[in-house]
Design an enzyme around this catalytic site. Structure first.
Site, PDB file in Angstrom:
ATOM      1  N   SER B  55     107.308 -13.896  35.021  1.00 17.27           N
ATOM      2  CA  SER B  55     106.483 -13.087  34.132  1.00 17.27           C
ATOM      3  C   SER B  55     106.923 -13.373  32.707  1.00 17.27           C
ATOM      4  CB  SER B  55     106.653 -11.586  34.403  1.00 17.27           C
ATOM      5  OG  SER B  55     105.928 -11.197  35.540  1.00 17.27           O
ATOM      6  N   GLU B  62      98.750 -12.131  15.905  1.00 17.47           N
ATOM      7  CA  GLU B  62      97.345 -11.926  16.247  1.00 17.47           C
ATOM      8  C   GLU B  62      97.159 -11.242  17.604  1.00 17.47           C
ATOM      9  OE1 GLU B  62      98.839 -14.810  15.623  1.00 17.47           O
ATOM     10  OE2 GLU B  62      98.140 -15.433  13.633  1.00 17.47           O
ATOM     11  N   SER B  63      98.196 -10.720  18.215  1.00 16.22           N
ATOM     12  CA  SER B  63      98.199  -9.900  19.443  1.00 16.22           C
ATOM     13  C   SER B  63      99.166 -10.443  20.507  1.00 16.22           C
ATOM     14  CB  SER B  63      96.811  -9.591  19.982  1.00 16.22           C
ATOM     15  OG  SER B  63      96.129  -8.734  19.057  1.00 16.22           O
ATOM     16  N   HIS B  68     101.697 -14.048  34.474  1.00 23.75           N
ATOM     17  CA  HIS B  68     102.391 -13.703  35.718  1.00 23.75           C
ATOM     18  C   HIS B  68     102.056 -14.809  36.708  1.00 23.75           C
ATOM     19  CE1 HIS B  68     103.213  -9.807  34.041  1.00 23.75           C
ATOM     20  NE2 HIS B  68     101.938  -9.717  33.709  1.00 23.75           N
ATOM     21  N   CYS B  83      93.219 -11.554  17.573  1.00 24.44           N
ATOM     22  CA  CYS B  83      92.318 -10.943  16.607  1.00 24.44           C
ATOM     23  C   CYS B  83      92.248 -11.853  15.392  1.00 24.44           C
ATOM     24  CB  CYS B  83      92.738  -9.525  16.263  1.00 24.44           C
ATOM     25  SG  CYS B  83      94.403  -9.371  15.661  1.00 24.44           S
TER      26      CYS B  83
END
Lengths: 135, 135
Positions: B55, B62-63, B68, B83
């Site tokens: 993981s 930008e986020s 996984h 974004c």
């Protein structure tokens, strides 16, 4: 067909701006909600942006919880990705909704990783995925 | 209506199992792909599960990018949340697809955080979201 994971994408609109801009509160709320769901927290990391906004990730044994907030729009985007049958991701959503004081919330649930399984068999999940199928 | 964010949910089936189970390779591939897209990496954290699976989360200005893997099913779930108009999330998807050697990939793009804006105006994005609207 069975899914390895389920993912809840939540749009929290019309929230309390001050909460959404407070990295310590966001971290506490996410960790509390995640623990309340029964998930096992592996790591977490939260960041405050200048001038506004918080991003945070909680990695859990059952996948992750992620948040991005835009306090200037009173909005937070949250993803809750889980696998296995042992935890209820909606508990996290409810906890966040209450603490963000969201007056307009929408959520959708998606299945991730779809596989065909023989009748009577189930997919196994991390962290208990030692065998391909549960006989 | 304009969206604050766009999110690409990718299902990588029929991948190279060894790559999916190698936390160092997964980390390198995700960081390379994220950099190639032009995103600004803020932090990253990767975990190896026992007996299988990885993981990982990359927080970007930008986020985020999250992964996984279930090597026992030759499958990886990836989320790319961005974004702003400056980066192309599909560059990350292509980079991962190539390096995971996925022979069966499906992806969907969602809009996150929808707001009504006046004509000629645009939403502003982190980290440049100082003002509510761009006049």
């Amino acid at each position: 067909m069975e899914a390895l994971g389920r993912q809840i994408l939540v749009e929290f609109y019309e929230c309390n701006d001050e909460v959404l801009n407070d990295v310590a509160q966001i971290e506490a709320i996410l960790l509390e909600g995640t623990r309340a769901s029964g998930a096992s927290i592996i790591s977490h990391k939260f960041h405050k942006f200048s001038p506004h906004g918080v991003s945070g990730m909680v990695v859990i044994a059952e996948s992750h919880v992620a948040i991005h907030t835009w306090p200037e729009y009173s909005y937070a985007a949250v993803d809750i990705f889980t696998c296995g049958d042992t935890i209820d991701p909606w508990i996290i959503q409810e906890h966040l909704k209450e603490h963000f004081e969201s007056r307009n919330t929408s959520a959708m649930e998606l299945k991730r990783g779809m596989f065909k399984v023989a009748e009577g068999q189930k997919l196994l999940f991390k962290p208990e995925n030692a065998a391909k199928f549960n006989n």
